[in-house]
Write an enzyme that holds these catalytic residues in place. Structure first.
Site, short mmCIF file in Angstrom:
data_model
loop_
_atom_site.label_atom_id
_atom_site.label_comp_id
_atom_site.label_asym_id
_atom_site.label_seq_id
_atom_site.Cartn_x
_atom_site.Cartn_y
_atom_site.Cartn_z
N HIS A 266 -27.48 -63.07 2.42
CA HIS A 266 -28.40 -64.13 1.99
C HIS A 266 -28.87 -63.94 0.54
O HIS A 266 -28.37 -64.60 -0.36
CB HIS A 266 -29.60 -64.24 2.94
CG HIS A 266 -30.48 -65.40 2.65
ND1 HIS A 266 -30.05 -66.70 2.80
CD2 HIS A 266 -31.75 -65.48 2.20
CE1 HIS A 266 -31.01 -67.53 2.45
NE2 HIS A 266 -32.05 -66.82 2.09
N ASP B 228 -33.61 -65.35 7.24
CA ASP B 228 -32.43 -66.02 6.72
C ASP B 228 -31.30 -65.00 6.60
O ASP B 228 -31.52 -63.87 6.16
CB ASP B 228 -32.71 -66.62 5.34
CG ASP B 228 -33.72 -67.77 5.43
OD1 ASP B 228 -33.84 -68.37 6.51
OD2 ASP B 228 -34.38 -68.05 4.42
N GLU C 292 -32.47 -68.04 12.72
CA GLU C 292 -32.56 -69.28 11.96
C GLU C 292 -31.43 -70.21 12.35
O GLU C 292 -30.38 -69.76 12.86
CB GLU C 292 -32.49 -68.98 10.46
CG GLU C 292 -31.15 -68.46 9.98
CD GLU C 292 -30.67 -69.14 8.71
OE1 GLU C 292 -30.80 -70.38 8.64
OE2 GLU C 292 -30.17 -68.44 7.82
#
Length: 451
Positions: free
Chosen positions: A15, A37, A62
């Site tokens: 990420h 994330d 997520e």
């Protein structure tokens, strides 16, 4: 399956620089893996998210791209560079709205390498401020990036860009082609919006949206076909080309399913997504893995039933002493250094420095008849012999003094005042059979009298 110790374990999440997924274990096998994330696809500056088969009780994931499966990353990069090149070659300007951390550095590396290969001299800028500060952290923590970036660090830091420099507001109206990476990524405010309003009238220019845009933002409206926009300075008409190319660092639907397969959770909770898309992904998870899946709304509480398990260490001596007792292990359960131990009574007394005590329960039955205690005990022996189960019959004994024993249950009879009284006593460990014998004797009152 031996339980993890209580604690917190961090996994690499991809990420952005420093992103992590956290496994929180509260003892036994109860644990929660919270992803935040994450990205299951490696990019030009970071590796992909990784997690072992940790079997969490609950996975909280997520689901930004719950219904999206991206095409080949190489194809996207090639198309992106083609579009940028085709615009600047004709003298146009390219605006790329990006988030300050992650996509800005990823796309800057892509453009930097392309400019190196093609010897282009068209100026490329990124907005100073937050993006510049974020890039400084990438330079500082180069060891957190992927192997390719770390290997090139021997020659030079990949984040010391040769072809990309800081943007100044005065450059907005400069003539000629240029490429600008500007924040924020959704065109809802700041420098990216100011540049967009200045360049959107010219059809030679292009805006490339490389990431997710929340409903209601200028970027979301553009991607949904709007070409007239209301701004603080009135209505603007958009004549520039608008392109969407997903370079988002969030996992797509395929990546989310891969993470679930890797960590093997007992329950899945989807967050950070749109309700309709999460519902679609829930059905996929149930079909593919048959795992209970939830998608609570913001602020909603959910109850997830979990099995309670406890693991204890048992010594060899205790195991050997009790293994022939019908798989029933007896001892004292003690917690020491966050571990449960099943110890024999003697070992537990030594460890804790305590003396053991025994709790005996007593029950009295007064009989309304005039008989000698020895006769009553004889009748009790006859009655109980026919009633006691096969399992306990071998332990049913009549002592020389006439008293009766069944395990720890002890039965006697004597005269109190002028009435015979039956006394029943038992250890608290045999409370079930003790209470059963007492109830049987109560029911035998009449037969004792009539026999």
């Amino acid at each position: 399956e031996w339980p993890l110790r209580p604690g917190v374990k961090c996994y690499y999440a991809g990420h952005v620089l420093g992103a992590g997924m956290f496994l929180v274990t509260v003892g036994g096998t109860q644990s929660v893996l919270y992803t935040g994330d994450y990205n299951m696809t490696p990019d030009r500056h970071l590796g992909c998210a990784w997690v072992d088969r940790c079997n969490p009780t609950v996975l909280i994931s997520e689901s930004t791209y719950a219904t999206t499966i991206r095409d080949s990353k190489r194809c996207r990069e090639r198309d992106f560079l083609k579009k940028v090149y085709s615009v600047v070659e004709k003298g146009g300007k390219v605006l790329i709205p990006v988030f300050a951390l992650g996509r800005a550095q990823e796309l800057c590396i892509l453009v930097e390498e392309f400019w190196d290969r093609t010897n282009l001299t068209v100026p490329v800028y990124f907005c100073h401020g937050l993006t510049e500060k974020a890039t400084n952290y990438y330079k500082l923590f180069i060891t957190w990036t992927n192997e390719k970036i770390k290997q090139t660090f021997v020659n030079r830091n990949m984040f010391d860009f040769k072809h990309i420099s800081a943007f100044d507001r005065s450059y907005i109206n400069n003539p000629g082609p240029m490429v600008v990476f500007a924040t924020p990524g959704m065109l809802h405010s700041g420098m990216s919006l100011n540049i967009f309003k200045a360049w959107c009238h010219d059809p030679k220019n292009m805006v490339i949206m490389p990431g997710y845009c929340v409903a209601g933002t200028m970027g979301h409206k553009l991607l949904n076909g709007a070409r007239k926009m209301e701004t603080d300075k009135g209505t603007i008409t958009v004549n520039m080309a608008v392109e969407y190319m997903s370079f988002s660092a969030h996992a797509d639907a395929k990546g989310i399913l891969q993470l679930i397969k890797n960590c093997n959770p007992k329950n899945v909770v989807l967050v950070h997504g749109e309700d309709r898309k999460m519902a679609f992904l829930m059905d996929k998870i149930k079909d593919q893995f048959d795992i209970p899946t939830f998608k609570p709304a913001n602020g909603e509480q959910i109850m997830i039933p979990c099995e309670q398990e406890a693991y204890a260490i048992i010594s060899k001596e205790t195991f050997k002493a009790t293994r022939n007792n019908g798989n029933r292990f007896e001892g004292m359960l003690i917690r020491q250094n966050n571990e449960l131990k099943l110890l024999s009574k003697e070992d537990a007394e030594k460890l804790l420095g305590l003396k053991s005590h025994s709790l005996n329960l007593n029950y009295k039955i007064t009989l309304a008849l005039d008989l000698e205690p020895s006769i009553i005990m004889e009748r009790l022996h006859t009655q109980l012999s026919s009633i006691v189960s096969e399992q306990n019959r071998s332990q049913f004994k009549r002592q020389l003094d006439g008293t009766l024993n069944i395990q720890s249950v002890h039965i006697t009879c004597n005269i109190v005042g002028d009435k015979p009284v039956i006394h029943v006593s038992w250890n608290h460990r045999d409370r079930v059979i003790g209470k059963t014998i007492a109830d049987i004797l109560e029911e035998c009152r009449e037969s004792l009298i009539t026999n």
